[in-house]
Design a protein around this motif. Structure first.
Motif, PDB file in Angstrom:
ATOM      1  N   ASP A 259     -46.301 -20.451  33.654  1.00  0.00           N
ATOM      2  CA  ASP A 259     -46.705 -19.170  33.086  1.00  0.00           C
ATOM      3  C   ASP A 259     -45.686 -18.772  32.029  1.00  0.00           C
ATOM      4  O   ASP A 259     -44.718 -18.067  32.287  1.00  0.00           O
ATOM      5  CB  ASP A 259     -46.780 -18.120  34.201  1.00  0.00           C
ATOM      6  CG  ASP A 259     -47.176 -16.747  33.687  1.00  0.00           C
ATOM      7  OD1 ASP A 259     -47.536 -16.641  32.497  1.00  0.00           O
ATOM      8  OD2 ASP A 259     -47.133 -15.789  34.475  1.00  0.00           O
ATOM      9  N   THR A 263     -47.535 -21.893  26.762  1.00  0.00           N
ATOM     10  CA  THR A 263     -48.779 -22.314  27.404  1.00  0.00           C
ATOM     11  C   THR A 263     -49.959 -21.540  26.828  1.00  0.00           C
ATOM     12  O   THR A 263     -51.031 -22.098  26.560  1.00  0.00           O
ATOM     13  CB  THR A 263     -48.704 -22.113  28.925  1.00  0.00           C
ATOM     14  OG1 THR A 263     -47.549 -22.799  29.440  1.00  0.00           O
ATOM     15  CG2 THR A 263     -49.941 -22.650  29.619  1.00  0.00           C
ATOM     16  N   HIS A 264     -49.767 -20.248  26.599  1.00  0.00           N
ATOM     17  CA  HIS A 264     -50.805 -19.439  25.958  1.00  0.00           C
ATOM     18  C   HIS A 264     -51.066 -19.931  24.534  1.00  0.00           C
ATOM     19  O   HIS A 264     -52.210 -19.956  24.075  1.00  0.00           O
ATOM     20  CB  HIS A 264     -50.386 -17.971  25.934  1.00  0.00           C
ATOM     21  CG  HIS A 264     -50.329 -17.333  27.277  1.00  0.00           C
ATOM     22  ND1 HIS A 264     -51.445 -16.897  27.938  1.00  0.00           N
ATOM     23  CD2 HIS A 264     -49.282 -17.062  28.098  1.00  0.00           C
ATOM     24  CE1 HIS A 264     -51.097 -16.365  29.106  1.00  0.00           C
ATOM     25  NE2 HIS A 264     -49.792 -16.464  29.225  1.00  0.00           N
ATOM     26  N   SER A 267     -53.304 -23.041  24.556  1.00  0.00           N
ATOM     27  CA  SER A 267     -54.718 -22.726  24.789  1.00  0.00           C
ATOM     28  C   SER A 267     -55.335 -22.082  23.557  1.00  0.00           C
ATOM     29  O   SER A 267     -56.507 -22.321  23.236  1.00  0.00           O
ATOM     30  CB  SER A 267     -54.878 -21.831  26.016  1.00  0.00           C
ATOM     31  OG  SER A 267     -54.287 -20.560  25.816  1.00  0.00           O
ATOM     32  N   ALA A 275     -52.567 -24.614  33.119  1.00  0.00           N
ATOM     33  CA  ALA A 275     -51.503 -23.662  33.427  1.00  0.00           C
ATOM     34  C   ALA A 275     -51.309 -23.587  34.935  1.00  0.00           C
ATOM     35  O   ALA A 275     -52.283 -23.506  35.689  1.00  0.00           O
ATOM     36  CB  ALA A 275     -51.861 -22.282  32.877  1.00  0.00           C
ATOM     37  N   PHE A 277     -49.854 -21.347  37.778  1.00  0.00           N
ATOM     38  CA  PHE A 277     -49.391 -19.994  38.103  1.00  0.00           C
ATOM     39  C   PHE A 277     -48.963 -19.959  39.563  1.00  0.00           C
ATOM     40  O   PHE A 277     -49.757 -20.241  40.461  1.00  0.00           O
ATOM     41  CB  PHE A 277     -50.507 -18.985  37.858  1.00  0.00           C
ATOM     42  CG  PHE A 277     -50.578 -18.471  36.445  1.00  0.00           C
ATOM     43  CD1 PHE A 277     -50.507 -17.107  36.186  1.00  0.00           C
ATOM     44  CD2 PHE A 277     -50.711 -19.348  35.390  1.00  0.00           C
ATOM     45  CE1 PHE A 277     -50.586 -16.629  34.887  1.00  0.00           C
ATOM     46  CE2 PHE A 277     -50.793 -18.884  34.081  1.00  0.00           C
ATOM     47  CZ  PHE A 277     -50.723 -17.526  33.822  1.00  0.00           C
ATOM     48  N   PRO A 282     -53.431 -14.696  37.340  1.00  0.00           N
ATOM     49  CA  PRO A 282     -53.910 -15.096  36.016  1.00  0.00           C
ATOM     50  C   PRO A 282     -55.201 -14.425  35.576  1.00  0.00           C
ATOM     51  O   PRO A 282     -55.591 -14.529  34.413  1.00  0.00           O
ATOM     52  CB  PRO A 282     -54.129 -16.601  36.175  1.00  0.00           C
ATOM     53  CG  PRO A 282     -54.480 -16.772  37.616  1.00  0.00           C
ATOM     54  CD  PRO A 282     -53.667 -15.739  38.352  1.00  0.00           C
ATOM     55  N   GLY A 286     -54.140 -14.653  32.160  1.00  0.00           N
ATOM     56  CA  GLY A 286     -54.013 -16.107  32.077  1.00  0.00           C
ATOM     57  C   GLY A 286     -54.475 -16.661  30.742  1.00  0.00           C
ATOM     58  O   GLY A 286     -55.156 -15.988  29.967  1.00  0.00           O
ATOM     59  N   THR A 294     -56.557 -22.691  34.660  1.00  0.00           N
ATOM     60  CA  THR A 294     -55.400 -22.181  35.393  1.00  0.00           C
ATOM     61  C   THR A 294     -55.516 -22.557  36.857  1.00  0.00           C
ATOM     62  O   THR A 294     -56.559 -22.320  37.483  1.00  0.00           O
ATOM     63  CB  THR A 294     -55.295 -20.653  35.261  1.00  0.00           C
ATOM     64  OG1 THR A 294     -55.167 -20.295  33.886  1.00  0.00           O
ATOM     65  CG2 THR A 294     -54.074 -20.137  36.020  1.00  0.00           C
ATOM     66  N   GLN A 296     -53.844 -21.784  40.460  1.00  0.00           N
ATOM     67  CA  GLN A 296     -53.025 -20.769  41.100  1.00  0.00           C
ATOM     68  C   GLN A 296     -52.666 -21.185  42.513  1.00  0.00           C
ATOM     69  O   GLN A 296     -53.506 -21.721  43.246  1.00  0.00           O
ATOM     70  CB  GLN A 296     -53.752 -19.422  41.117  1.00  0.00           C
ATOM     71  CG  GLN A 296     -52.917 -18.276  41.665  1.00  0.00           C
ATOM     72  CD  GLN A 296     -53.686 -16.966  41.633  1.00  0.00           C
ATOM     73  OE1 GLN A 296     -54.909 -16.954  41.490  1.00  0.00           O
ATOM     74  NE2 GLN A 296     -52.983 -15.848  41.772  1.00  0.00           N
TER      75      GLN A 296
END
Length: 329
Positions: A259, A263-264, A267, A275, A277, A282, A286, A294, A296
């Motif tokens: 996170d 990473t953002h 995308s 990703a 998390f 997220p 997310g 993602t 999790q």
């Protein structure tokens, strides 16, 4: 019409604002956009072609030196620069008291979230117009709705386009199927164990991919070197300017990240991005993208390397099919 966007931080929040700007670029081609952002993220804002002037603040640094003359000189210079631009509207897309105070410096009408929508309701005392946007939506959609209400159009939420492309540049000597492993993040509870990064690297090598990683401080450097020792084909990118890392990231075939802001960014570039998390939810913040996913951690459980690599393979296959389908049209 001249509009100033105030979204100062963090990197992920800045990237989440790009789709709203892209909506506005299409719906209101008569508007020229500038942006005010934390100095560390100016290079990220510069990735969007619709942004003209980038004004930088240094709130994080100023807080540590609040009574220094240099701090007040910089703040005064920012206020002068903002007022000299004579904006018709300021959109505070952050909804915090600190961002509202920055927006106020432009001496122009301010639009933002209303009291029930802003992250800090006290910020709305400084706005001229507040817009109601449900708080249970993803940050990207919230910002798109805010821009639409402030600028008088209805965003098409069925599409998602960040409007950015990777800057030119690459990693010398590395080509082909590279997988960027973004292990660094701001909080300890967000970090995936180094053993999982190592196992992920091994699984990727077995699938013909070359792991790439980087670092920004000594602790991250130790993790990057541990991965490279255990997976010798791993390439380590030394600590580098954000624009250089963005270029290398953009040329990757796959990105697996914690996170973290990069990473953002992956995308938003439209890269296959997994990703991981571990400590944050997220659902509202997310990564979002055509090939983003993602994973999790459930309470008391862990996200395994095998699960991450399996998801990465699914995204790569999805991308391949998507590109093949686009080629037929």
């Amino acid at each position: 019409m001249k509009v100033l966007i105030v979204k100062t931080s963090s990197m992920g929040d800045v990237i989440h604002t790009f789709p709203a700007l892209q909506d506005a670029r299409r719906a209101r081609p008569d508007i020229a956009f500038d942006w005010c952002v934390e100095e560390a993220f100016a290079g990220i804002v510069a990735l969007h072609p619709a942004v003209g002037t980038i004004h930088t603040v240094a709130i994080r640094r100023w807080r540590k030196h609040l009574f220094d003359k240099a701090t007040w000189r910089e703040a005064t210079a920012l206020r002068r620069a903002l007022r000299a631009c004579r904006y018709d509207l300021v959109i505070d897309a952050q909804g915090l008291l600190k961002s509202a105070l920055v927006a106020r410096q432009a001496k122009a009408p301010i639009a933002g979230f209303d009291r029930s929508s802003a992250r800090e309701p006290s910020a709305t005392l400084l706005y001229d117009v507040g817009h109601a946007v449900p708080r249970n939506l993803h940050a990207i959609e919230r910002t798109r709705r805010l821009f639409g209400q402030a600028l008088g159009y209805r965003p098409d939420l069925s599409i998602l386009d960040s409007g950015i492309v990777p800057p030119p540049g690459n990693l010398t000597g590395i080509a082909g199927n590279t997988a960027f492993l973004l292990h660094g993040t701001s909080r300890e509870d967000k970090k995936w164990p180094v053993e999982d990064w190592i196992e992920t690297g091994r699984l990727l090598v077995e699938r013909g991919m070359t792991p790439v990683t980087t670092w920004s401080d000594e602790r991250e450097q130790a993790v990057a070197e541990a991965i490279a020792r255990a997976v010798p084909s791993t390439s380590i990118v030394p600590k580098s300017p954000l624009a250089d890392i963005a270029a290398i990231l953009g040329s990757s075939r796959l990105v697996i990240g914690a996170d973290t802001g990069l990473t953002h960014l992956a995308s938003a570039f439209g890269l296959p991005t997994v990703a991981v998390f571990l400590a944050t939810e997220p659902g509202l913040t997310g990564p979002r993208g055509p090939y983003a996913s993602t994973l999790q951690a459930a309470p008391g459980e862990r996200v395994s390397s095998a699960r991450v690599v399996a998801e990465a393979e699914r995204l790569l296959e999805h991308q391949t099919h998507g590109q093949a389908g686009a080629g037929k049209n």
